[in-house]
Structures are given as C-alpha cells and as structure tokens.
Design an enzyme around this catalytic site. Structure first.
Site, PDB file in Angstrom:
ATOM      1  N   ASN A  37       0.455  -1.470   0.157  1.00 41.21           N
ATOM      2  CA  ASN A  37      -0.300  -0.129   0.083  1.00 41.21           C
ATOM      3  C   ASN A  37       1.203   1.399  -0.040  1.00 41.21           C
ATOM      4  O   ASN A  37       1.953   1.515   1.091  1.00 41.21           O
ATOM      5  CB  ASN A  37      -1.120   0.420   1.425  1.00 41.21           C
ATOM      6  CG  ASN A  37      -2.245   1.777   1.337  1.00 41.21           C
ATOM      7  OD1 ASN A  37      -2.172   1.651   0.324  1.00 41.21           O
ATOM      8  ND2 ASN A  37      -2.474   0.609   2.338  1.00 41.21           N
ATOM      9  N   HIS A 122     -14.984  -3.519  10.814  1.00 43.00           N
ATOM     10  CA  HIS A 122     -14.473  -2.635  11.704  1.00 43.00           C
ATOM     11  C   HIS A 122     -15.650  -1.532  12.004  1.00 43.00           C
ATOM     12  O   HIS A 122     -16.461  -0.568  10.895  1.00 43.00           O
ATOM     13  CB  HIS A 122     -12.990  -1.961  10.859  1.00 43.00           C
ATOM     14  CG  HIS A 122     -11.812  -2.489  10.369  1.00 43.00           C
ATOM     15  ND1 HIS A 122     -11.222  -2.599  10.306  1.00 43.00           N
ATOM     16  CD2 HIS A 122     -11.907  -4.709  10.865  1.00 43.00           C
ATOM     17  CE1 HIS A 122      -9.865  -3.614  10.294  1.00 43.00           C
ATOM     18  NE2 HIS A 122     -10.352  -4.609  10.817  1.00 43.00           N
ATOM     19  N   ARG A 147     -14.204  -4.436  15.447  1.00 45.17           N
ATOM     20  CA  ARG A 147     -12.848  -3.748  16.706  1.00 45.17           C
ATOM     21  C   ARG A 147     -12.916  -2.906  16.268  1.00 45.17           C
ATOM     22  O   ARG A 147     -14.452  -1.922  15.700  1.00 45.17           O
ATOM     23  CB  ARG A 147     -11.903  -3.129  15.105  1.00 45.17           C
ATOM     24  CG  ARG A 147     -10.495  -2.762  15.446  1.00 45.17           C
ATOM     25  CD  ARG A 147      -9.481  -2.652  14.643  1.00 45.17           C
ATOM     26  NE  ARG A 147      -9.840  -1.294  13.300  1.00 45.17           N
ATOM     27  CZ  ARG A 147      -9.270  -0.931  12.697  1.00 45.17           C
ATOM     28  NH1 ARG A 147      -7.178  -1.333  12.497  1.00 45.17           N
ATOM     29  NH2 ARG A 147      -9.543   0.060  12.056  1.00 45.17           N
ATOM     30  N   TYR A 159      -7.596   7.486  12.501  1.00 48.45           N
ATOM     31  CA  TYR A 159      -7.110   6.228  11.310  1.00 48.45           C
ATOM     32  C   TYR A 159      -8.307   5.302  12.596  1.00 48.45           C
ATOM     33  O   TYR A 159      -8.551   5.330  13.289  1.00 48.45           O
ATOM     34  CB  TYR A 159      -6.387   5.897  11.517  1.00 48.45           C
ATOM     35  CG  TYR A 159      -6.156   3.931  11.444  1.00 48.45           C
ATOM     36  CD1 TYR A 159      -5.572   3.379  10.189  1.00 48.45           C
ATOM     37  CD2 TYR A 159      -6.080   3.520  12.372  1.00 48.45           C
ATOM     38  CE1 TYR A 159      -6.124   2.384   9.598  1.00 48.45           C
ATOM     39  CE2 TYR A 159      -6.181   2.171  12.039  1.00 48.45           C
ATOM     40  CZ  TYR A 159      -6.076   1.275  10.432  1.00 48.45           C
ATOM     41  OH  TYR A 159      -5.896  -0.148  10.455  1.00 48.45           O
ATOM     42  N   ASP A 217      -7.307  -0.538  17.667  1.00 51.51           N
ATOM     43  CA  ASP A 217      -5.859  -0.195  17.262  1.00 51.51           C
ATOM     44  C   ASP A 217      -5.105   0.078  17.560  1.00 51.51           C
ATOM     45  O   ASP A 217      -5.777   1.700  17.276  1.00 51.51           O
ATOM     46  CB  ASP A 217      -5.735  -0.575  15.908  1.00 51.51           C
ATOM     47  CG  ASP A 217      -4.811  -0.803  14.467  1.00 51.51           C
ATOM     48  OD1 ASP A 217      -3.435  -0.828  15.045  1.00 51.51           O
ATOM     49  OD2 ASP A 217      -5.026  -0.536  13.347  1.00 51.51           O
ATOM     50  N   HIS A 219      -2.122   1.475  16.447  1.00 52.60           N
ATOM     51  CA  HIS A 219      -1.736   1.467  15.340  1.00 52.60           C
ATOM     52  C   HIS A 219      -0.374   2.501  15.707  1.00 52.60           C
ATOM     53  O   HIS A 219       0.080   3.516  14.842  1.00 52.60           O
ATOM     54  CB  HIS A 219      -2.194   3.392  14.319  1.00 52.60           C
ATOM     55  CG  HIS A 219      -2.652   2.868  12.640  1.00 52.60           C
ATOM     56  ND1 HIS A 219      -2.154   3.205  12.155  1.00 52.60           N
ATOM     57  CD2 HIS A 219      -2.858   1.076  12.148  1.00 52.60           C
ATOM     58  CE1 HIS A 219      -2.177   2.877  10.954  1.00 52.60           C
ATOM     59  NE2 HIS A 219      -2.538   1.563  10.706  1.00 52.60           N
ATOM     60  N   GLU A 243      -3.810  -4.731  19.399  1.00 55.45           N
ATOM     61  CA  GLU A 243      -3.710  -4.442  18.126  1.00 55.45           C
ATOM     62  C   GLU A 243      -1.869  -3.333  18.290  1.00 55.45           C
ATOM     63  O   GLU A 243      -2.229  -1.924  18.619  1.00 55.45           O
ATOM     64  CB  GLU A 243      -4.059  -4.647  16.886  1.00 55.45           C
ATOM     65  CG  GLU A 243      -3.648  -4.263  16.048  1.00 55.45           C
ATOM     66  CD  GLU A 243      -4.274  -4.158  14.854  1.00 55.45           C
ATOM     67  OE1 GLU A 243      -3.011  -4.226  13.611  1.00 55.45           O
ATOM     68  OE2 GLU A 243      -5.542  -4.580  15.140  1.00 55.45           O
ATOM     69  N   GLU A 269       1.379  -6.068  11.609  1.00 57.31           N
ATOM     70  CA  GLU A 269       0.940  -6.252  10.170  1.00 57.31           C
ATOM     71  C   GLU A 269       2.425  -5.487   9.111  1.00 57.31           C
ATOM     72  O   GLU A 269       1.699  -5.729   8.565  1.00 57.31           O
ATOM     73  CB  GLU A 269      -0.029  -5.210  10.821  1.00 57.31           C
ATOM     74  CG  GLU A 269       0.053  -3.889  11.197  1.00 57.31           C
ATOM     75  CD  GLU A 269      -1.608  -3.489  10.332  1.00 57.31           C
ATOM     76  OE1 GLU A 269      -1.685  -2.218   9.488  1.00 57.31           O
ATOM     77  OE2 GLU A 269      -2.626  -3.453  11.653  1.00 57.31           O
ATOM     78  N   ARG A 290       0.199 -10.366  14.015  1.00 59.39           N
ATOM     79  CA  ARG A 290      -0.968 -10.214  13.026  1.00 59.39           C
ATOM     80  C   ARG A 290      -0.044  -9.814  11.097  1.00 59.39           C
ATOM     81  O   ARG A 290      -0.580  -9.512  10.373  1.00 59.39           O
ATOM     82  CB  ARG A 290      -0.680  -8.651  12.971  1.00 59.39           C
ATOM     83  CG  ARG A 290      -1.337  -8.352  14.820  1.00 59.39           C
ATOM     84  CD  ARG A 290      -3.183  -8.532  13.581  1.00 59.39           C
ATOM     85  NE  ARG A 290      -3.608  -7.211  13.027  1.00 59.39           N
ATOM     86  CZ  ARG A 290      -3.955  -7.548  11.867  1.00 59.39           C
ATOM     87  NH1 ARG A 290      -4.626  -8.704  11.751  1.00 59.39           N
ATOM     88  NH2 ARG A 290      -4.393  -6.185  11.863  1.00 59.39           N
ATOM     89  N   HIS A 319      -3.384 -10.228   9.133  1.00 56.55           N
ATOM     90  CA  HIS A 319      -3.586  -8.707   8.536  1.00 56.55           C
ATOM     91  C   HIS A 319      -4.684  -8.862   7.143  1.00 56.55           C
ATOM     92  O   HIS A 319      -4.251 -10.074   6.132  1.00 56.55           O
ATOM     93  CB  HIS A 319      -2.441  -8.364   7.891  1.00 56.55           C
ATOM     94  CG  HIS A 319      -2.464  -6.876   8.011  1.00 56.55           C
ATOM     95  ND1 HIS A 319      -3.198  -5.871   8.296  1.00 56.55           N
ATOM     96  CD2 HIS A 319      -1.673  -6.214   6.396  1.00 56.55           C
ATOM     97  CE1 HIS A 319      -3.129  -4.361   7.990  1.00 56.55           C
ATOM     98  NE2 HIS A 319      -2.566  -4.973   6.801  1.00 56.55           N
ATOM     99  N   ASP A 323      -6.771  -3.438   1.333  1.00 58.73           N
ATOM    100  CA  ASP A 323      -5.177  -3.324   0.861  1.00 58.73           C
ATOM    101  C   ASP A 323      -4.056  -4.556   0.460  1.00 58.73           C
ATOM    102  O   ASP A 323      -3.058  -4.768  -0.338  1.00 58.73           O
ATOM    103  CB  ASP A 323      -4.027  -2.335   0.703  1.00 58.73           C
ATOM    104  CG  ASP A 323      -3.409  -2.292   2.411  1.00 58.73           C
ATOM    105  OD1 ASP A 323      -4.362  -1.984   3.761  1.00 58.73           O
ATOM    106  OD2 ASP A 323      -2.822  -3.243   2.488  1.00 58.73           O
ATOM    107  N   GLU A 346      -8.898 -11.175  10.512  1.00 59.81           N
ATOM    108  CA  GLU A 346      -9.582  -9.925   9.743  1.00 59.81           C
ATOM    109  C   GLU A 346     -10.164  -9.248   8.773  1.00 59.81           C
ATOM    110  O   GLU A 346      -9.832 -10.404   7.820  1.00 59.81           O
ATOM    111  CB  GLU A 346      -7.659  -8.389   9.544  1.00 59.81           C
ATOM    112  CG  GLU A 346      -8.389  -7.424   9.801  1.00 59.81           C
ATOM    113  CD  GLU A 346      -7.496  -6.197   9.289  1.00 59.81           C
ATOM    114  OE1 GLU A 346      -7.605  -5.302   9.912  1.00 59.81           O
ATOM    115  OE2 GLU A 346      -6.251  -6.464   9.463  1.00 59.81           O
ATOM    116  N   TRP A 409       2.136   7.436  12.085  1.00 58.20           N
ATOM    117  CA  TRP A 409       0.729   7.317  11.671  1.00 58.20           C
ATOM    118  C   TRP A 409       0.121   5.824  11.764  1.00 58.20           C
ATOM    119  O   TRP A 409       1.104   4.889  11.147  1.00 58.20           O
ATOM    120  CB  TRP A 409       1.041   7.286  10.176  1.00 58.20           C
ATOM    121  CG  TRP A 409      -0.122   7.387   9.710  1.00 58.20           C
ATOM    122  CD1 TRP A 409      -1.498   8.313  10.110  1.00 58.20           C
ATOM    123  CD2 TRP A 409      -1.561   6.260   9.146  1.00 58.20           C
ATOM    124  NE1 TRP A 409      -3.023   8.331   9.568  1.00 58.20           N
ATOM    125  CE2 TRP A 409      -2.648   7.230   8.984  1.00 58.20           C
ATOM    126  CE3 TRP A 409      -0.716   5.300   8.933  1.00 58.20           C
ATOM    127  CZ2 TRP A 409      -3.760   6.010   8.434  1.00 58.20           C
ATOM    128  CZ3 TRP A 409      -1.793   4.784   8.014  1.00 58.20           C
ATOM    129  CH2 TRP A 409      -3.180   4.559   7.829  1.00 58.20           C
TER     130      TRP A 409
END
Length: 409
Positions: A37, A122, A147, A159, A217, A219, A243, A269, A290, A319, A323, A346, A409
């Site tokens: 991605n 999600h 999630r 996010y 998550d 992130h 996560e 991930e 993940r 994961h 994407d 997921e 991010w």
C-alpha cells in the site's frame, strides 16, 4: 511442470493492486498478490525487472526451492518490497500446485482444522451514537467480533474512523490511502487519545454487554510506557486484543508493556519475516501474530512462522485490510483453515469494482469465512476488467504532533 510465462498486472479498481500471474507449459495459471500500500510500483518493478526473468523455465512444483532461491540469491534479504515479491511468487505456485492436484489449497496444507474462520469487522464513529450505529450495522452483517475505533476530541482525523474530515476528502474505514499527489497531513495527541479511549470502551460494554469480543488498534502511536498504561486502563473491558500498541521494531519494548498489563497484545502487520518476531514469540510478549501472507513471504513463510508461534501458545491474527487483494485474502483463509493455532481473521469487504476484477470463491456467513472448494486458492483474475482501471498514485496519510513533529501514523 515448467513455467513458461509470468505477468505482472497493476490495476486500480477501488484501490491499487499488484498481481502476479504465472503460467505453466500445461496451461495452468496461478495468481499471487504483491500489493504494498502506497509503494505498489516498487514491488511491480522488483517482480517485472528482477524476478520474472528468473522464473521462466523453472519447475512450478518446486515451491520451497523457489522460495529459498529468491530469498538467498538476491543477497539483499528481508524488507517489504522483497518479501511482497517473494510472496506473490509463492502464492501463485501454491495456486498452481493445488489446481494440478484438483483440490482447494487447504487440503494440501493438511486439511481443515475447523469448519470456518472467525472474522472481525471494523466499526467506528465520530461520537458514541455513531459508533453504536456502526457496531449494530456490523452485527446485522453477521460479524461476531468487532474492532472499535473512535474519533478523539481535539484531533481532526484519526485512523480507522469513517466519514471524518481529512485533507484528502471524506475517508472510510476500509481505505485510508488517498488518491492525492502527496500524502495528507493529519494531527495527533497521544495524551488526549489515552484520556478518551477507556470511556469509549466502558460505554460500548454498557451498551452491548460482556460477551461481544472487542478489539482496538493503537496503530504504533504510543511509547512502551504509554502502551502499558493504556493496556492496564482497558483491562476492565476485557478486550480480545490491543493491536500495535507501540512500534515493535524494538522487540524488547514489549517486555515493559507485558509486565504492566494482562490485556492481550497483537503485533506484526508491518513485519516481513520470522526474524522480526524472534524475541516477541520466544519470550511470549504477544498473543497474536498479525503479519499478512502478502507481506511476509507467502504461505511457505507464514506457515513456518505460525508453527514457531504455536510452540508458545501464540495464535494467528492475519492482517486482512482492503489493500490485501482478494488473492492475498484467499491465501490467508486457506492457511487459517488448516493451521491448529488459528486465532481470528481480519476481514474488510472489498468494493464492487474489485469484486469485478477478482472473481472469488470464498464466502462470509454468520461471522465465519470459508475459502471454498474450488481447486487452487479460489480466485480468478478478469484481465479485461483489470485493464479498465489503470494505476492511480495514492498515499497513506502521515501524522504531526501539535508542535509540528512528525509522528508515527
């Protein structure tokens, strides 16, 4: 069974995908996913310019040999581009082998260990009413595990939250990458996030009860001590997992988190090889692996990684965002069905254009996924449809703190 052709197909139905199609002298074709991605063309070039010439004339049945050759002969090992390219080859060869055997791939991996693969969806919201509506909508779609992501007061864009503003326009849960010439800049405040989140989970538990498995998550945005503090604060709400609570390139950092909280932890991930997990698995610092099949060297490498994790009672949580193409998703489902230490999968639904390009045999019902009984991985590529959606530049956003510092991010 010699390989006579290998084609790299880049298309953008709903979002960008990199697909490798390998053809044998017997006319059997196999598909592999090489999507990375925001950096898709790097893998497409790696495959087209460096890997495809090495595949012609090789025996498609020698999967382990091909994996070791592509990994070791390059000299420059590991990394997301290399491992995504190897994954594309590996999955395509497994697809061919299973088609030649006339079996769905999971049968060649030892057969099914379960009747279906539990998936999580999600849900998100800018406020509690919107979040509750999203959770209910996912429950209505059949999800049994959810999630939960939420906006944070004082932060413009977070996010995983649908319909909130960003510099690239309206976003949605399933595709944070935006088709813009430059990546979008977003803001972040860790302390505000940590103050807000426990109250959100308290409200969700009060509304939906204690039985619904809830995930979250982080992130990669917290330091180890911040992650430990959040994990401890979330303990009363019995998360299925927290996560990516902290950037895990520093594997030893998870010792601190583990020391302070019993909230289950999921990591990996953005990892690409078993080497990224050695300390985490050996010291039992995480509960779920993940990694994606697409980014971790394919089925061959992921099976070995998950067998390693099984020795320490660590489970899979592969994961599966949008994407990861339907090819990568199908590969994951065959592995999920076969391994003993499966945890959860997921699952983000692809858009209608993607489903037009990739015809899939896997199905979702009553909270569970199944890869189907079609020989191979169960996905076919409509190349004419793919050609109607050329590549479009797209970037994931990035974060700055309130003082302008670039942040995770």
């Amino acid at each position: 069974m010699k390989i006579v052709a290998a084609d790299v197909i880049v298309s953008s139905p709903d979002r960008n995908f990199v697909t490798l199609k390998i053809t044998t002298e017997d006319g059997i074709t196999g598909l592999g996913d090489g999507t990375l991605n925001g950096r898709e063309l790097s893998v497409a070039s790696y495959l087209r310019d460096h890997v495809v010439p090495l595949l012609i004339g090789r025996d498609a049945h020698r999967i382990e040999d091909a994996w070791q050759f592509l990994y070791r002969s390059a000299y420059w090992r590991r990394g997301p581009v290399t491992m995504a390219a190897i994954a594309a080859v590996d999955v395509a060869l497994w697809d061919i082998k299973a088609k030649a055997a006339g079996m769905p791939l999971y049968q060649l991996l030892g057969g099914a260990s379960r009747t279906g693969v539990m998936a999580y969806g999600h849900a998100s919201g800018r406020d509690l009413p919107e979040l509750f509506d999203s959770i209910r909508a996912h429950l209505d779609q059949g999800y049994r595990s959810i999630r939960v992501q939420t906006s944070v007061p004082g932060i413009n864009a977070v996010y995983g939250v649908a319909a909130q503003p960003s510099s690239g326009g309206k976003r949605y849960d399933y595709e944070p990458a935006q088709r813009t010439p430059l990546p979008a800049e977003e803001d972040w405040d860790t302390r505000a996030y940590m103050r807000h989140l426990p109250g959100v989970f308290e409200a969700v538990r009060n509304e939906f009860g204690p039985e619904l498995p809830l995930l979250h998550d982080g992130h990669h945005r917290m330091t180890p001590i911040q992650a430990a503090k959040l994990g401890k604060a979330l303990e009363p709400y019995d998360l299925f997992w927290l996560e990516d609570c902290t950037p895990a390139e520093n594997q030893e950092a998870l010792r601190l988190v583990r020391h302070h909280t019993t909230t289950p932890l999921a990591i990996g991930e953005i990892f690409n090889t078993v080497w990224d997990y050695q300390t985490l698995i050996r010291e039992q610092l995480i509960d779920y692996v993940r990694s994606a099949v697409t980014h971790t060297g394919g089925i061959t490498a992921m099976r070995k990684l998950l067998d390693f994790a099984a020795q320490y009672q660590i489970k899979s949580g592969i994961h599966g965002p949008t994407d990861i193409s339907p090819v990568g998703m199908a590969a994951a489902l065959h592995l999920d069905l076969a391994i003993h230490n499966f945890g959860i999968q997921e699952y983000m639904r692809h858009g209608p254009l993607t489903n037009e390009v990739f015809r899939q045999s896997f199905a979702f019902a009553d909270g569970y996924l199944h890869p189907g009984e079609q020989p191979g991985i169960g996905v076919e590529l409509d190349e004419e449809a793919a050609a109607r959606y050329p590549y479009q530049p797209a970037y994931l956003p990035f974060n700055r703190l309130m003082d302008g510092t670039v942040h995770d991010w």
